[in-house]
Scaffold this motif. Structure first.
Motif, PDB file in Angstrom:
ATOM      1  N   ASN A  66      28.469  21.287 -87.698  1.00 39.56           N
ATOM      2  CA  ASN A  66      29.025  22.131 -88.763  1.00 39.56           C
ATOM      3  C   ASN A  66      29.283  23.536 -88.217  1.00 39.56           C
ATOM      4  N   ASN A  67      28.254  24.135 -87.660  1.00 41.29           N
ATOM      5  CA  ASN A  67      28.383  25.433 -86.989  1.00 41.29           C
ATOM      6  C   ASN A  67      28.557  25.145 -85.501  1.00 41.29           C
ATOM      7  N   GLU A  96      31.609  27.973 -81.806  1.00 41.68           N
ATOM      8  CA  GLU A  96      31.798  29.377 -82.157  1.00 41.68           C
ATOM      9  C   GLU A  96      30.471  30.131 -82.170  1.00 41.68           C
ATOM     10  N   VAL A  97      29.394  29.442 -82.572  1.00 43.71           N
ATOM     11  CA  VAL A  97      28.097  30.113 -82.648  1.00 43.71           C
ATOM     12  C   VAL A  97      27.661  30.611 -81.268  1.00 43.71           C
ATOM     13  N   TYR A 157      29.480  33.734 -80.655  1.00 41.45           N
ATOM     14  CA  TYR A 157      28.928  34.841 -81.433  1.00 41.45           C
ATOM     15  C   TYR A 157      27.673  35.407 -80.775  1.00 41.45           C
ATOM     16  N   LEU A 193      19.673  29.421 -90.390  1.00 44.95           N
ATOM     17  CA  LEU A 193      20.750  28.456 -90.658  1.00 44.95           C
ATOM     18  C   LEU A 193      20.264  27.359 -91.599  1.00 44.95           C
ATOM     19  N   SER A 224      25.156  30.130 -96.448  1.00 41.16           N
ATOM     20  CA  SER A 224      25.544  31.122 -95.453  1.00 41.16           C
ATOM     21  C   SER A 224      24.284  31.754 -94.889  1.00 41.16           C
ATOM     22  N   ILE A 241      27.286  33.755 -90.837  1.00 39.83           N
ATOM     23  CA  ILE A 241      27.813  32.424 -90.556  1.00 39.83           C
ATOM     24  C   ILE A 241      27.866  31.631 -91.857  1.00 39.83           C
ATOM     25  N   SER A 289      28.251  28.150 -93.783  1.00 43.22           N
ATOM     26  CA  SER A 289      28.053  26.718 -93.543  1.00 43.22           C
ATOM     27  C   SER A 289      28.716  25.856 -94.606  1.00 43.22           C
ATOM     28  N   ASP A 328      32.545  32.812 -91.792  1.00 39.92           N
ATOM     29  CA  ASP A 328      31.944  33.578 -90.703  1.00 39.92           C
ATOM     30  C   ASP A 328      32.516  34.999 -90.655  1.00 39.92           C
TER      31      ASP A 328
END
Length: 272
Positions: free
Chosen positions: A53-54, A57-58, A61, A159, A163, A208, A210, A216
């Motif tokens: 899901n995340n 990109e995480v 970041y 997480l 969010s 972030i 979710s 994000d």
């Protein structure tokens, strides 16, 4: 336009830089293995807080936040999940009264940034009770981040909801500046960002989303002009993203994926 594009504005005495991708994530091609079972041992989530899901990109970041704050001492507030962060980091926080808030459901900067709000924590909830317990429930926790892995551990703590939010205060090293930061985040009067950060500090809010309709964002604040520095990092990540997307489909297993993450994120988890 670069995958990581920051809009800038000067407001309330500081320079603000906002990355708000909305429905257009930085990466468009992901590792297919994120949607498969992982073997026991190090995984995308344990190492980089990346899941199906995340996604990758995480890792970007985390790397961007760390590189933006290079040379400074980093302290962070995990919104709401103070006690979870304490367990993940194995570190007792300094309690403060204020934390920064971003509304992950908003897509406009003006309505997204809420500024400093009273600190919150899960500490006041106990199994079987429907209300707050007294004590330090309604205070945020300020933690020291020694390495990028500490930031990942904090992401593991937050997480958990629609969010998640972590605010990083990067300040001059030393006990005096740390004490001044703590003092600025305590007391009955709502602080302003321009007063909390000094001339050499860098403030980063990482939010972030979710769930659907949560998005994000990265917000950077500084008294200094960081436009050139941010543009240089954004261009660097543009190259890293292109290189990663060209090889993502061919990564054969979790080990290969983890081996590819330092090149994408721009960091190693031990900070070297």
């Amino acid at each position: 336009m670069l995958p990581l594009h920051f809009e800038s504005v000067h407001a309330n005495g500081v320079n603000l830089y906002h990355y708000l991708p909305g429905e257009q994530p930085a990466l468009t091609r992901h590792w297919p293995g994120l949607f498969q079972d992982w073997p026991e041992g190090p995984t995308p989530f344990t190492e980089y807080a990346v899941n199906n899901n995340n996604m990758e990109e995480v890792a970007i970041y985390v790397g961007l936040t760390w590189r933006l704050t290079e040379g400074l001492a980093r302290y962070a507030i995990p919104t709401y999940y103070r006690d979870d962060a304490e367990r993940h980091l194995e570190q007792e926080p300094v309690l403060v009264d204020w934390e920064y808030e971003v509304d992950a459901e908003e897509l406009k900067v003006a309505s997204r940034n809420k500024g400093f709000v009273p600190g919150r924590s899960t500490h006041g909830f106990r199994p079987g009770l429907a209300s707050w317990c007294p004590g330090n429930a309604e205070r945020a926790g300020l933690f020291h981040l020694a390495t990028p892995r500490d930031l990942v551990r904090m992401l593991h703590a937050v997480l958990l909801d629609a969010s998640s939010e972590i605010t990083v205060f990067a300040v001059e090293p030393g006990p005096d500046r740390h004490a001044a930061l703590v003092s600025a985040l305590r007391g009955p009067n709502r602080p302003s960002l321009s007063d909390v950060i000094t001339r050499t500090d860098v403030f980063v809010d990482l939010t972030i989303g979710s769930d659907i309709d949560c998005f994000d964002s990265i917000m950077v604040a500084s008294h200094a002009d960081l436009r050139s520095r941010i543009d240089t990092l954004a261009a660097d990540y543009g190259h890293r993203i292109t290189a990663y997307e060209n090889r993502a489909a061919g990564l054969p297993n979790t080990g290969a994926f983890l081996h590819a993450m330092p090149a994408l994120s721009g960091i190693t988890l031990d900070g070297s």
